[in-house]
Scaffold this motif. Structure first.
Motif, PDB file in Angstrom:
ATOM      1  N   TYR A  34     -12.185  16.060   6.117  1.00  0.00           N
ATOM      2  CA  TYR A  34     -13.314  15.228   6.719  1.00  0.00           C
ATOM      3  C   TYR A  34     -14.284  16.006   7.281  1.00  0.00           C
ATOM      4  N   ASN A  35     -15.411  15.598   7.343  1.00  0.00           N
ATOM      5  CA  ASN A  35     -16.993  16.330   8.173  1.00  0.00           C
ATOM      6  C   ASN A  35     -18.182  15.276   8.186  1.00  0.00           C
ATOM      7  N   ILE A  36     -18.290  15.506   9.243  1.00  0.00           N
ATOM      8  CA  ILE A  36     -18.972  14.814  10.470  1.00  0.00           C
ATOM      9  C   ILE A  36     -20.799  14.207   9.684  1.00  0.00           C
ATOM     10  N   VAL A  37     -20.674  15.802   8.998  1.00  0.00           N
ATOM     11  CA  VAL A  37     -22.036  16.039   8.304  1.00  0.00           C
ATOM     12  C   VAL A  37     -21.863  14.257   7.280  1.00  0.00           C
ATOM     13  N   ASN A  38     -20.930  13.965   6.615  1.00  0.00           N
ATOM     14  CA  ASN A  38     -21.097  13.110   6.019  1.00  0.00           C
ATOM     15  C   ASN A  38     -21.308  11.538   6.735  1.00  0.00           C
ATOM     16  N   TYR A  39     -21.275  11.608   7.462  1.00  0.00           N
ATOM     17  CA  TYR A  39     -21.246  10.295   9.219  1.00  0.00           C
ATOM     18  C   TYR A  39     -22.476  10.619   9.811  1.00  0.00           C
ATOM     19  N   PRO A  40     -23.697  10.831   9.505  1.00  0.00           N
ATOM     20  CA  PRO A  40     -24.598  10.598  10.375  1.00  0.00           C
ATOM     21  C   PRO A  40     -24.854   9.698  11.209  1.00  0.00           C
ATOM     22  N   ASN A  41     -24.669   8.559  11.408  1.00  0.00           N
ATOM     23  CA  ASN A  41     -24.887   7.685  11.897  1.00  0.00           C
ATOM     24  C   ASN A  41     -23.240   7.487  13.141  1.00  0.00           C
ATOM     25  N   SER A  42     -22.201   7.690  12.645  1.00  0.00           N
ATOM     26  CA  SER A  42     -21.748   7.619  13.440  1.00  0.00           C
ATOM     27  C   SER A  42     -21.548   9.125  14.848  1.00  0.00           C
ATOM     28  N   TYR A  43     -22.009  10.111  14.615  1.00  0.00           N
ATOM     29  CA  TYR A  43     -22.197  11.286  14.979  1.00  0.00           C
ATOM     30  C   TYR A  43     -23.732  10.718  15.952  1.00  0.00           C
ATOM     31  N   THR A  44     -24.613  10.023  16.192  1.00  0.00           N
ATOM     32  CA  THR A  44     -25.734  10.175  16.648  1.00  0.00           C
ATOM     33  C   THR A  44     -25.356   8.926  17.569  1.00  0.00           C
ATOM     34  N   GLN A  45     -24.240   8.043  17.118  1.00  0.00           N
ATOM     35  CA  GLN A  45     -24.367   7.213  18.154  1.00  0.00           C
ATOM     36  C   GLN A  45     -22.690   7.379  19.007  1.00  0.00           C
ATOM     37  N   TYR A  46     -22.149   8.164  18.488  1.00  0.00           N
ATOM     38  CA  TYR A  46     -21.011   8.712  19.551  1.00  0.00           C
ATOM     39  C   TYR A  46     -22.133   9.229  20.716  1.00  0.00           C
ATOM     40  N   MET A  51     -13.275   6.706   4.500  1.00  0.00           N
ATOM     41  CA  MET A  51     -14.501   7.104   5.866  1.00  0.00           C
ATOM     42  C   MET A  51     -15.565   6.524   4.935  1.00  0.00           C
ATOM     43  N   VAL A  52     -16.690   5.387   5.750  1.00  0.00           N
ATOM     44  CA  VAL A  52     -17.621   4.815   5.762  1.00  0.00           C
ATOM     45  C   VAL A  52     -17.506   5.112   6.812  1.00  0.00           C
ATOM     46  N   ASP A  53     -19.749   5.225   6.862  1.00  0.00           N
ATOM     47  CA  ASP A  53     -20.303   5.129   7.743  1.00  0.00           C
ATOM     48  C   ASP A  53     -20.518   3.922   8.784  1.00  0.00           C
ATOM     49  N   ILE A  54     -21.433   3.917   9.984  1.00  0.00           N
ATOM     50  CA  ILE A  54     -21.241   2.513  10.686  1.00  0.00           C
ATOM     51  C   ILE A  54     -22.730   2.192  10.957  1.00  0.00           C
ATOM     52  N   ALA A  55     -23.175   1.215  10.790  1.00  0.00           N
ATOM     53  CA  ALA A  55     -24.598   0.652  11.456  1.00  0.00           C
ATOM     54  C   ALA A  55     -24.565   1.264  12.375  1.00  0.00           C
ATOM     55  N   VAL A  78       1.019  -1.419   0.137  1.00  0.00           N
ATOM     56  CA  VAL A  78      -0.122   0.386   0.253  1.00  0.00           C
ATOM     57  C   VAL A  78       0.869   0.744   0.022  1.00  0.00           C
ATOM     58  N   GLN A  79       0.961   2.384  -0.831  1.00  0.00           N
ATOM     59  CA  GLN A  79       1.936   3.136  -1.471  1.00  0.00           C
ATOM     60  C   GLN A  79       0.699   4.743  -1.873  1.00  0.00           C
ATOM     61  N   GLU A  80       1.845   4.948  -1.717  1.00  0.00           N
ATOM     62  CA  GLU A  80       0.681   7.089  -1.812  1.00  0.00           C
ATOM     63  C   GLU A  80      -0.390   6.633  -3.552  1.00  0.00           C
ATOM     64  N   GLY A  81      -0.963   7.115  -3.714  1.00  0.00           N
ATOM     65  CA  GLY A  81      -2.220   7.736  -4.564  1.00  0.00           C
ATOM     66  C   GLY A  81      -2.998   5.828  -4.052  1.00  0.00           C
ATOM     67  N   ASP A  82      -3.254   5.350  -3.440  1.00  0.00           N
ATOM     68  CA  ASP A  82      -3.875   3.927  -2.677  1.00  0.00           C
ATOM     69  C   ASP A  82      -4.925   4.517  -2.270  1.00  0.00           C
ATOM     70  N   GLU A  83      -6.124   3.773  -1.510  1.00  0.00           N
ATOM     71  CA  GLU A  83      -6.821   4.149  -1.115  1.00  0.00           C
ATOM     72  C   GLU A  83      -7.778   2.643  -0.328  1.00  0.00           C
ATOM     73  N   VAL A  84      -7.140   2.612   1.412  1.00  0.00           N
ATOM     74  CA  VAL A  84      -8.533   1.709   1.947  1.00  0.00           C
ATOM     75  C   VAL A  84      -8.726   2.513   2.583  1.00  0.00           C
ATOM     76  N   ILE A  85     -10.197   1.281   2.746  1.00  0.00           N
ATOM     77  CA  ILE A  85     -11.607   2.232   3.344  1.00  0.00           C
ATOM     78  C   ILE A  85     -11.412   1.788   4.840  1.00  0.00           C
ATOM     79  N   ILE A  86     -11.692   2.901   6.085  1.00  0.00           N
ATOM     80  CA  ILE A  86     -12.017   2.408   7.135  1.00  0.00           C
ATOM     81  C   ILE A  86     -13.128   3.282   7.963  1.00  0.00           C
ATOM     82  N   PRO A  87     -13.497   2.732   8.930  1.00  0.00           N
ATOM     83  CA  PRO A  87     -15.698   3.641   9.453  1.00  0.00           C
ATOM     84  C   PRO A  87     -14.732   4.595  10.114  1.00  0.00           C
ATOM     85  N   ALA A  88     -15.774   6.019   9.933  1.00  0.00           N
ATOM     86  CA  ALA A  88     -15.245   6.907  10.894  1.00  0.00           C
ATOM     87  C   ALA A  88     -15.294   7.271  12.139  1.00  0.00           C
ATOM     88  N   TYR A  89     -15.846   6.080  12.663  1.00  0.00           N
ATOM     89  CA  TYR A  89     -15.763   5.695  13.873  1.00  0.00           C
ATOM     90  C   TYR A  89     -14.817   5.119  14.060  1.00  0.00           C
TER      91      TYR A  89
END
Length: 421
Positions: A359-371, A97-101, A68-79
């Motif tokens: 990164y903006n928390i508005v794009n991860y509404p459930n992460s904020y709701t649970q937090y 970053m992606v949202d959570i269940a 894994v190096q520059e130019g690559d992407e790794v998907i992770i949860p925002a939470y």
């Protein structure tokens, strides 16, 4: 009463193991680390385990191993804790970053939407010790459509032929998925042995390998042990044995090896983990749920369902219909009773560094709701029944006091609205 959040478990077995190391005259990487790796393999049924100095180091090592190096992407949860993103950044790649269940784990549907031709890995986080929905994620990354998107740029990527699935199992040692060790559910599982974890080495981490059959796990283990010691082909313990001083540097490695003095703490704990340490955590978690479920405001964490059982690392209680500010007031009131609680986690898009980088928390509404409504209660083997009774009582009083305050405030606002003029 004064109840800390998560003290390390230190009993006579731990003291004896540490004293044995000190008396041996050898405190850096050596036989105790090897013994701990063997215990991790025994516990998890993994094909290999490499102990290093932290979860973060193990994650960086495994991402670099995969190319894994520059130019690559790794998907992770925002939470998650920041290390989940920082390990990606330290490889020059971009954390997507992606949202959570609602169970706090990464949402597979959000993962599906985030995959591109630049995606090299997914880091799924077992929040609080609960395994993610691994079967859904594995079905996704093994599908013909997603495989066709994958662009390999290293020998390991070509050998795997798809996105690498990494489990951020910092919380979940001992958890199960589909009736088996949850460590077997991903290609790479990485545990944390930090001071607050179920098994600790003060500081430490461990990468477990469960790669497809076309990988030689023994050879990968040998490579990673060398890579974790500056790429040096002989560690200090080997060099100390007779006329064995010559060494070579084979790779551009990292200096992240775990010392024996740290491994000895974890070695003493892991030997009694499934027999006593984790069952004690489970008993406390079940007691919290049994009593607090009598209150309509209580949202229990998922501890066990048809496919998963947690390691009971954290008890992430949530409270219905409260704001972040109200949650903070409840925490203050619980702490005033002498009970230290925590929050897991502040979503990464709310932290200064990640906000500055876009990164903006508005794009991860459930992460904020649970937090916003989450409070983590103390859960560890040395808590007594009297301690947990006191914790529960403190929580109930603090929540009910906040709810009473909120009702009075609402009534006052209603009365004010009816005043003339």
């Amino acid at each position: 009463m004064n109840i800390p959040f998560s003290p390390p478990f230190i009993d006579q077995n731990v003291i004896n193991e540490v004293m044995d190391t000190l008396k041996s005259g050898w405190i850096t990487s050596g036989p105790k680390v090897i013994a701990l790796e063997k215990e991790v393999v025994r516990l998890t049924r993994s094909k290999a385990a490499i102990c290093v100095n932290s979860w973060t180091s193990a994650a960086i090592m495994m991402l670099k191993w995969f190319g894994v190096q520059e130019g690559d992407e790794v998907i992770i949860p925002a939470y998650s804790y920041c290390a989940t993103a920082l390990c990606v950044l330290h490889c020059g790649a971009t954390p997507v970053m992606v949202d959570i269940a609602d169970d706090l784990t990464i949402d597979p549907q959000r993962v599906k939407m985030a995959i591109t031709s630049r995606t090299k890995a997914i880091i799924a986080v077992d929040i609080a010790g609960l395994p993610c929905d691994y079967n859904t994620i594995k079905t996704l990354i093994r599908s013909a459509k997603v495989r066709a998107l994958f662009v390999p740029n290293s020998d390991e990527q070509r050998k795997l032929g798809r996105i690498l699935l990494i489990s951020d199992a910092a919380h979940s040692i001992g958890a199960t998925y589909m009736g088996h060790s949850s460590a077997l559910s991903s290609d790479i599982t990485i545990f944390s042995f930090h001071a607050v974890k179920n098994v600790t080495t003060a500081e430490g981490g461990c990468a477990c390998l469960n790669l497809p059959g076309n990988f030689n796990h023994e050879e990968e283990y040998k490579f990673l042990k060398i890579f974790a010691l500056n790429g040096q082909n002989k560690d200090a313990y080997a060099k100390s044995k007779g006329a064995n001083w010559k060494y070579d540097i084979l790779y551009k490695g990292l200096k992240i090896n775990m010392p024996d003095i740290c491994a000895s703490i974890g070695l003493a704990q892991i030997k009694q983990y499934k027999r006593s340490l984790m069952p004690e955590r489970k008993k406390i978690a079940e007691k919290y749920c049994n009593i607090l479920s009598n209150y309509e405001w209580f949202i229990p964490p998922t501890l066990k369902d048809f496919s998963r059982e947690s390691s009971y690392h954290i008890f992430p209680m949530r409270i219905k219909h409260i704001t972040e500010a109200q949650r903070d007031h409840i925490i203050e009131d619980i702490v005033a009773f002498g009970v230290i609680v925590n929050v897991h986690f502040i979503p990464m898009p709310m932290l200064s560094y990640f906000k500055k980088t876009g990164y903006n928390i508005v794009n991860y509404p459930n992460s904020y709701t649970q937090y916003a409504c989450e409070i983590s209660l103390p859960i560890y083997p040395t808590l007594s029944d009297a301690d947990t009774d006191y914790i529960i009582d403190a929580v109930i009083k603090a929540v009910q006091a906040q709810m009473l305050h909120s009702k009075r405030k609402e009534l006052a606002m209603v009365k004010t609205s009816y005043l003339p003029g």
